[in-house]
Design a protein around this motif. Structure first.
Motif, short mmCIF file in Angstrom:
data_model
loop_
_atom_site.label_atom_id
_atom_site.label_comp_id
_atom_site.label_asym_id
_atom_site.label_seq_id
_atom_site.Cartn_x
_atom_site.Cartn_y
_atom_site.Cartn_z
N THR A 69 0.84 -1.19 0.00
CA THR A 69 0.00 0.00 0.00
C THR A 69 0.87 1.24 0.00
OG1 THR A 69 -1.67 -1.19 1.27
CG2 THR A 69 -1.88 1.19 1.16
N THR A 70 0.63 2.13 -0.96
CA THR A 70 1.45 3.33 -1.09
C THR A 70 0.79 4.51 -0.39
OG1 THR A 70 0.38 4.04 -3.14
CG2 THR A 70 2.24 2.50 -3.34
N MET A 72 0.08 7.32 -1.65
CA MET A 72 -0.92 7.87 -2.56
C MET A 72 -2.25 7.13 -2.43
SD MET A 72 -1.50 10.14 -5.04
CE MET A 72 0.06 10.55 -5.85
N GLN A 73 -2.20 5.81 -2.28
CA GLN A 73 -3.43 5.04 -2.14
C GLN A 73 -4.12 5.36 -0.82
OE1 GLN A 73 -1.49 1.21 -2.79
NE2 GLN A 73 -2.67 0.94 -4.68
N ASP A 75 -3.88 8.18 0.80
CA ASP A 75 -4.43 9.52 0.64
C ASP A 75 -5.76 9.47 -0.11
OD1 ASP A 75 -2.34 10.71 1.95
OD2 ASP A 75 -1.25 11.28 0.13
N ALA A 76 -5.83 8.60 -1.13
CA ALA A 76 -7.06 8.48 -1.91
C ALA A 76 -8.20 7.95 -1.04
CB ALA A 76 -6.83 7.56 -3.11
N LEU A 119 -6.86 11.84 -8.17
CA LEU A 119 -6.21 11.09 -7.09
C LEU A 119 -6.54 9.61 -7.19
CD1 LEU A 119 -4.43 11.32 -4.61
CD2 LEU A 119 -6.48 11.77 -3.25
N MET A 120 -7.75 9.31 -7.61
CA MET A 120 -8.14 7.92 -7.80
C MET A 120 -7.30 7.26 -8.89
SD MET A 120 -11.80 6.47 -9.21
CE MET A 120 -11.45 7.18 -10.84
N SER A 123 -3.77 6.63 -7.76
CA SER A 123 -3.68 5.54 -6.78
C SER A 123 -3.87 4.18 -7.42
CB SER A 123 -4.71 5.75 -5.67
OG SER A 123 -6.03 5.56 -6.15
N PRO A 126 0.00 2.38 -8.59
CA PRO A 126 1.05 2.52 -7.59
C PRO A 126 2.40 2.11 -8.16
CG PRO A 126 -0.25 0.55 -7.18
CD PRO A 126 -0.95 1.30 -8.27
N ALA A 147 -4.78 17.74 -3.37
CA ALA A 147 -3.98 16.57 -3.75
C ALA A 147 -2.62 17.04 -4.26
CB ALA A 147 -4.71 15.74 -4.80
#
Length: 295
Positions: A69-70, A72-73, A75-76, A119-120, A123, A126, A147
């Protein structure tokens, strides 16, 4: 191609970007809430609480199911769980693109457009490289406030929707637009070629291209003619193995449909869902037909 007829009704309907109906809002809230629950389950499964992974047997090792899991993910997940803004595309449309990204990620993903769904998309890729192209500087600043980690660039288009008919009927008379030339960078003679792109766009080979911008619902808008043509040229120039996946949204509009048929080609159309078309475009060196036309 018949002259386009854009009405004031269309302008009033679409002047606000990414403003879905309340029904769509509730639908996506439920969808992303389920995604959050699934993510929490996965994270708990991976890292556990204390010394023992939660819900998972000890036989599942990090080698089989690593923690990937990053930020960015995450955050999304947080963003869509707490924001009333939701993606503009429908769930079936998003799923079509998501399934392709899932099969090729990490990849180079180029998106024409920047919005509440960006953002989606980032994510979904990744550890890959996702770049968003947007013509409105104010809109870029607005999106990046919520974002800031998105990779976005401001570009300029040389076309208007009112040019669409003439460009489609006359581009073949301009030698620099011909498929045998096949270049975009510095191609000032071909009005369909986007010459204001960041250098990395010209230098990279893009595995997936999403065209959901610029605006094309009123006469003075830039229209997607240049984006469609440029995506076709980039895909045809691919040197890496495999095809380039090109997704075009709003194909219910006359310009998008006509330019897709001219440059992305019906024979390359793999699937259509809602207002989204998915093309798989092979490199031109793998095309056995005469190189005098795009299709």
């Amino acid at each position: 191609m018949q002259q386009l007829n854009h009405t004031n009704i269309n302008i009033n309907i679409k002047m606000q970007k990414n403003q879905p109906s309340l029904g769509h809002t509730n639908f996506f809230i439920v969808f992303f809430s389920l995604a959050i629950i699934a993510a929490i389950f996965l994270i708990s499964c991976l890292i556990g609480i204390g010394d023992t992974p939660l819900f998972c047997t000890e036989s599942i090792s990090d080698e089989i199911l690593p923690t990937t899991t990053t930020p960015m993910q995450l955050d999304a997940i947080l963003h869509y769980a707490t924001s009333p803004r939701v993606p503009q595309q429908s769930l079936p449309e998003i799923t079509l693109s998501f399934n392709v990204l899932q099969s090729i990620s990490p990849c180079n993903f180029l998106v024409f457009g920047l919005g509440h769904d960006s953002l989606m998309w980032a994510s979904f890729n990744p550890n890959g490289h996702t770049l968003f192209l947007e013509e409105d500087p104010l809109w870029v600043r607005t999106i990046l406030k919520t974002a800031p980690d998105l990779n976005a660039a401001i570009i300029n288009y040389r076309t208007k929707v009112t040019d669409a008919d003439d460009l489609l009927s006359s581009y073949q008379s301009e030698p620099e637009c011909s498929p045998s030339k096949g270049y975009i960078r510095g191609n000032t003679q071909c009005k369909l070629a986007i010459t204001s792109l960041p250098e990395e766009v010209y230098d990279k080979e893009w595995d997936m291209i999403m065209i959901d911008a610029p605006r094309g619902y009123y006469n003075e808008a830039s229209g997607r003619m240049g984006a469609i043509y440029s995506a076709a040229v980039m895909a045809r120039n691919r040197k890496k193995p495999g095809v380039t996946h090109v997704f075009l949204h709003d194909v219910d509009r006359k310009v998008e449909k006509a330019y897709a048929q001219e440059f992305l080609c019906r024979k390359n159309l793999k699937k259509a869902v809602g207002r989204l078309w998915h093309f798989e475009i092979p490199p031109v060196e793998n095309v056995t037909q005469n190189n005098a036309t795009f299709c």
